[in-house]
Design a protein around this motif. Structure first.
Motif, PDB file in Angstrom:
ATOM      1  N   VAL B  94       7.100 -12.743   6.556  1.00  0.00           N
ATOM      2  CA  VAL B  94       5.824 -12.104   6.211  1.00  0.00           C
ATOM      3  C   VAL B  94       5.201 -11.547   7.489  1.00  0.00           C
ATOM      4  CG1 VAL B  94       3.510 -12.479   5.259  1.00  0.00           C
ATOM      5  CG2 VAL B  94       5.452 -13.741   4.309  1.00  0.00           C
ATOM      6  N   SER B  95       4.857 -10.274   7.463  1.00  0.00           N
ATOM      7  CA  SER B  95       4.189  -9.703   8.632  1.00  0.00           C
ATOM      8  C   SER B  95       2.745  -9.373   8.291  1.00  0.00           C
ATOM      9  CB  SER B  95       4.920  -8.445   9.113  1.00  0.00           C
ATOM     10  OG  SER B  95       4.936  -7.457   8.105  1.00  0.00           O
ATOM     11  N   ALA B  96       1.903  -9.464   9.324  1.00  0.00           N
ATOM     12  CA  ALA B  96       0.470  -9.217   9.132  1.00  0.00           C
ATOM     13  C   ALA B  96      -0.112  -8.739  10.457  1.00  0.00           C
ATOM     14  CB  ALA B  96      -0.221 -10.504   8.687  1.00  0.00           C
ATOM     15  N   PRO B  97      -1.254  -8.042  10.396  1.00  0.00           N
ATOM     16  CA  PRO B  97      -1.899  -7.625  11.652  1.00  0.00           C
ATOM     17  C   PRO B  97      -2.207  -8.827  12.546  1.00  0.00           C
ATOM     18  CG  PRO B  97      -2.871  -6.461   9.790  1.00  0.00           C
ATOM     19  CD  PRO B  97      -1.948  -7.510   9.219  1.00  0.00           C
ATOM     20  N   HIS B  98      -2.612  -9.961  11.921  1.00  0.00           N
ATOM     21  CA  HIS B  98      -2.991 -11.144  12.702  1.00  0.00           C
ATOM     22  C   HIS B  98      -2.284 -12.387  12.169  1.00  0.00           C
ATOM     23  CE1 HIS B  98      -6.010  -8.686  14.610  1.00  0.00           C
ATOM     24  NE2 HIS B  98      -6.350  -8.254  13.400  1.00  0.00           N
ATOM     25  N   ARG B  99      -2.059 -13.368  13.040  1.00  0.00           N
ATOM     26  CA  ARG B  99      -1.158 -14.484  12.707  1.00  0.00           C
ATOM     27  C   ARG B  99      -1.631 -15.350  11.551  1.00  0.00           C
ATOM     28  NH1 ARG B  99      -3.926 -15.800  17.186  1.00  0.00           N
ATOM     29  NH2 ARG B  99      -4.985 -17.814  17.293  1.00  0.00           N
ATOM     30  N   GLN B 100      -2.936 -15.542  11.424  1.00  0.00           N
ATOM     31  CA  GLN B 100      -3.393 -16.492  10.409  1.00  0.00           C
ATOM     32  C   GLN B 100      -2.930 -16.074   9.008  1.00  0.00           C
ATOM     33  OE1 GLN B 100      -7.591 -17.483  10.330  1.00  0.00           O
ATOM     34  NE2 GLN B 100      -7.333 -18.652   8.453  1.00  0.00           N
ATOM     35  N   ALA B 101      -3.070 -14.801   8.707  1.00  0.00           N
ATOM     36  CA  ALA B 101      -2.656 -14.314   7.386  1.00  0.00           C
ATOM     37  C   ALA B 101      -1.144 -14.445   7.214  1.00  0.00           C
ATOM     38  CB  ALA B 101      -3.085 -12.861   7.212  1.00  0.00           C
ATOM     39  N   ALA B 102      -0.396 -14.219   8.298  1.00  0.00           N
ATOM     40  CA  ALA B 102       1.064 -14.329   8.209  1.00  0.00           C
ATOM     41  C   ALA B 102       1.464 -15.768   7.852  1.00  0.00           C
ATOM     42  CB  ALA B 102       1.715 -13.897   9.519  1.00  0.00           C
ATOM     43  N   PHE B 103       0.847 -16.749   8.533  1.00  0.00           N
ATOM     44  CA  PHE B 103       1.140 -18.157   8.231  1.00  0.00           C
ATOM     45  C   PHE B 103       0.773 -18.484   6.788  1.00  0.00           C
ATOM     46  CE2 PHE B 103       1.113 -19.066  12.888  1.00  0.00           C
ATOM     47  CZ  PHE B 103       2.281 -19.797  12.949  1.00  0.00           C
ATOM     48  N   GLU B 104      -0.414 -18.065   6.378  1.00  0.00           N
ATOM     49  CA  GLU B 104      -0.881 -18.399   5.024  1.00  0.00           C
ATOM     50  C   GLU B 104      -0.012 -17.747   3.953  1.00  0.00           C
ATOM     51  OE1 GLU B 104      -5.630 -19.017   6.086  1.00  0.00           O
ATOM     52  OE2 GLU B 104      -4.965 -17.170   5.094  1.00  0.00           O
ATOM     53  N   GLY B 105       0.330 -16.482   4.170  1.00  0.00           N
ATOM     54  CA  GLY B 105       1.142 -15.763   3.200  1.00  0.00           C
ATOM     55  C   GLY B 105       2.530 -16.372   3.072  1.00  0.00           C
ATOM     56  N   CYS B 106       3.089 -16.772   4.196  1.00  0.00           N
ATOM     57  CA  CYS B 106       4.436 -17.344   4.200  1.00  0.00           C
ATOM     58  C   CYS B 106       4.429 -18.699   3.475  1.00  0.00           C
ATOM     59  CB  CYS B 106       4.903 -17.504   5.645  1.00  0.00           C
ATOM     60  SG  CYS B 106       6.630 -17.899   5.800  1.00  0.00           S
ATOM     61  N   ARG B 107       3.417 -19.496   3.756  1.00  0.00           N
ATOM     62  CA  ARG B 107       3.282 -20.795   3.104  1.00  0.00           C
ATOM     63  C   ARG B 107       3.125 -20.632   1.586  1.00  0.00           C
ATOM     64  NH1 ARG B 107       1.711 -26.237   4.461  1.00  0.00           N
ATOM     65  NH2 ARG B 107       2.274 -27.303   2.539  1.00  0.00           N
ATOM     66  N   TYR B 108       2.298 -19.682   1.213  1.00  0.00           N
ATOM     67  CA  TYR B 108       2.078 -19.421  -0.215  1.00  0.00           C
ATOM     68  C   TYR B 108       3.399 -19.043  -0.881  1.00  0.00           C
ATOM     69  CZ  TYR B 108       0.366 -17.167  -4.469  1.00  0.00           C
ATOM     70  OH  TYR B 108       0.154 -16.826  -5.785  1.00  0.00           O
ATOM     71  N   ALA B 109       4.166 -18.179  -0.213  1.00  0.00           N
ATOM     72  CA  ALA B 109       5.409 -17.674  -0.812  1.00  0.00           C
ATOM     73  C   ALA B 109       6.408 -18.808  -1.074  1.00  0.00           C
ATOM     74  CB  ALA B 109       6.023 -16.602   0.084  1.00  0.00           C
ATOM     75  N   ILE B 110       6.602 -19.712  -0.132  1.00  0.00           N
ATOM     76  CA  ILE B 110       7.609 -20.761  -0.356  1.00  0.00           C
ATOM     77  C   ILE B 110       7.114 -21.764  -1.408  1.00  0.00           C
ATOM     78  CG2 ILE B 110       6.880 -22.135   1.684  1.00  0.00           C
ATOM     79  CD1 ILE B 110      10.420 -21.964   0.109  1.00  0.00           C
ATOM     80  N   GLU B 111       5.812 -22.069  -1.395  1.00  0.00           N
ATOM     81  CA  GLU B 111       5.308 -23.023  -2.398  1.00  0.00           C
ATOM     82  C   GLU B 111       5.443 -22.436  -3.797  1.00  0.00           C
ATOM     83  OE1 GLU B 111       4.777 -25.959  -1.504  1.00  0.00           O
ATOM     84  OE2 GLU B 111       4.481 -25.684   0.655  1.00  0.00           O
ATOM     85  N   LYS B 112       5.126 -21.167  -3.930  1.00  0.00           N
ATOM     86  CA  LYS B 112       5.189 -20.510  -5.244  1.00  0.00           C
ATOM     87  C   LYS B 112       6.646 -20.363  -5.694  1.00  0.00           C
ATOM     88  CE  LYS B 112       2.775 -18.560  -8.463  1.00  0.00           C
ATOM     89  NZ  LYS B 112       1.452 -18.305  -8.953  1.00  0.00           N
ATOM     90  N   LEU B 113       7.527 -20.076  -4.737  1.00  0.00           N
ATOM     91  CA  LEU B 113       8.962 -19.961  -5.069  1.00  0.00           C
ATOM     92  C   LEU B 113       9.448 -21.270  -5.700  1.00  0.00           C
ATOM     93  CD1 LEU B 113      11.770 -18.492  -2.843  1.00  0.00           C
ATOM     94  CD2 LEU B 113      12.053 -20.752  -3.828  1.00  0.00           C
ATOM     95  N   LYS B 114       9.048 -22.383  -5.107  1.00  0.00           N
ATOM     96  CA  LYS B 114       9.511 -23.686  -5.605  1.00  0.00           C
ATOM     97  C   LYS B 114       8.915 -24.027  -6.970  1.00  0.00           C
ATOM     98  CE  LYS B 114      10.906 -26.143  -1.464  1.00  0.00           C
ATOM     99  NZ  LYS B 114      12.009 -26.873  -2.094  1.00  0.00           N
ATOM    100  N   GLU B 115       7.898 -23.277  -7.350  1.00  0.00           N
ATOM    101  CA  GLU B 115       7.222 -23.544  -8.618  1.00  0.00           C
ATOM    102  C   GLU B 115       7.762 -22.676  -9.756  1.00  0.00           C
ATOM    103  OE1 GLU B 115       2.683 -22.890  -9.619  1.00  0.00           O
ATOM    104  OE2 GLU B 115       2.962 -23.777  -7.625  1.00  0.00           O
ATOM    105  N   ILE B 116       8.001 -21.394  -9.484  1.00  0.00           N
ATOM    106  CA  ILE B 116       8.263 -20.481 -10.617  1.00  0.00           C
ATOM    107  C   ILE B 116       9.599 -19.737 -10.604  1.00  0.00           C
ATOM    108  CG2 ILE B 116       5.771 -20.055 -10.920  1.00  0.00           C
ATOM    109  CD1 ILE B 116       6.336 -17.169  -9.851  1.00  0.00           C
ATOM    110  N   VAL B 117      10.304 -19.716  -9.479  1.00  0.00           N
ATOM    111  CA  VAL B 117      11.516 -18.875  -9.454  1.00  0.00           C
ATOM    112  C   VAL B 117      12.682 -19.635 -10.099  1.00  0.00           C
ATOM    113  CG1 VAL B 117      13.118 -17.569  -8.018  1.00  0.00           C
ATOM    114  CG2 VAL B 117      10.699 -17.678  -7.398  1.00  0.00           C
ATOM    115  N   PRO B 118      13.311 -19.035 -11.135  1.00  0.00           N
ATOM    116  CA  PRO B 118      14.356 -19.750 -11.865  1.00  0.00           C
ATOM    117  C   PRO B 118      15.660 -19.895 -11.076  1.00  0.00           C
ATOM    118  CG  PRO B 118      14.061 -17.563 -12.804  1.00  0.00           C
ATOM    119  CD  PRO B 118      13.008 -17.722 -11.744  1.00  0.00           C
ATOM    120  N   ILE B 119      15.651 -20.893 -10.189  1.00  0.00           N
ATOM    121  CA  ILE B 119      16.817 -21.252  -9.378  1.00  0.00           C
ATOM    122  C   ILE B 119      16.943 -22.774  -9.468  1.00  0.00           C
ATOM    123  CG2 ILE B 119      17.795 -21.311  -7.041  1.00  0.00           C
ATOM    124  CD1 ILE B 119      16.144 -18.827  -6.384  1.00  0.00           C
TER     125      ILE B 119
END
Lengths: 78, 132
Positions: B94-119
């Protein structure tokens, strides 16, 4: 309608089956019918999420005869 | 880039895909195959996916990251098939202008993946195999 099974259910029941249906039924009704057909897997069938044409559905969502329905067991990716 | 693939993931390519001259931060997450889980030894894992739907869900998660955080680009690639200890199962960048959003977005993505992606994964250990 076409039903898809995955993971443990896929191994035990086969990956897919053609389910006879001439009218619309709800996800709840499909769960009941599948549970009757596969009584040994009732618990797993109830625990699955259901997707219709690759979108998650709720128990009240209606399934049309030509839809593709997937039973999604608790996911474990990552 | 949103993909379910059967070959080893090219981590550099996933990271390059989110490069942007206006982004000052890229956050990456890699999920790898762990040998010991609560003292039990894993020999290898086999991943299965509802591939078409899984790719749609990865795309959906990426869109949510872009909507909810000040992020610019998201890439998520998950590998399926047999994976041995230490191999990379998933890469998120995840890329972002500033680091805080990059960390938050990346964290959100992996948590959500573990919740809804059919794997799903099947674990093969000393004592047999089972779906987890």
């Amino acid at each position: 309608m076409k039903i898809l099974f995955f993971a443990q259910l896929g191994e035990q029941l086969g990956k897919s089956l053609e389910f006879p249906s001439s009218s619309t039924i709800t996800v709840s009704q499909l769960r009941e019918k599948l549970s009757e057909q596969y009584p040994l897997h009732q618990e797993q069938i109830q625990a699955c999420m259901v997707a219709i044409n690759q979108s998650y559905a709720t128990n009240n969502t209606r399934i049309k005869p030509d839809d593709t329905v997937a039973l999604i067991p608790p996911v474990s990716g990552g | 880039m949103y993909a379910i693939i059967k070959e080893p993931i090219d981590v550099g390519k996933v990271i390059s895909s989110v490069l942007d001259p206006n982004c000052g931060g890229i956050c990456t997450f890699m999920g790898t195959i762990r040998e010991l889980t609560q003292g039990k030894k894993t020999l290898y894992l086999e991943y299965e996916a509802y591939e078409e739907m899984a790719e749609k869900m990865l795309q959906q998660i990426g869109n949510e990251v872009l909507e909810q955080f000040d992020c610019s680009h998201v890439s998520i690639v998950h590998r399926i098939g047999r994976l041995d200890i230490g191999e990379v199962a998933v890469v998120i960048a995840v890329s972002a202008p500033h680091r805080q959003a990059a960390f938050e977005g990346c964290r959100y993505a992996i948590e959500k993946l573990k919740e809804i992606v059919p794997i799903w994964k099947k674990e093969f250990g000393d004592d047999g195999s089972y779906w987890v």
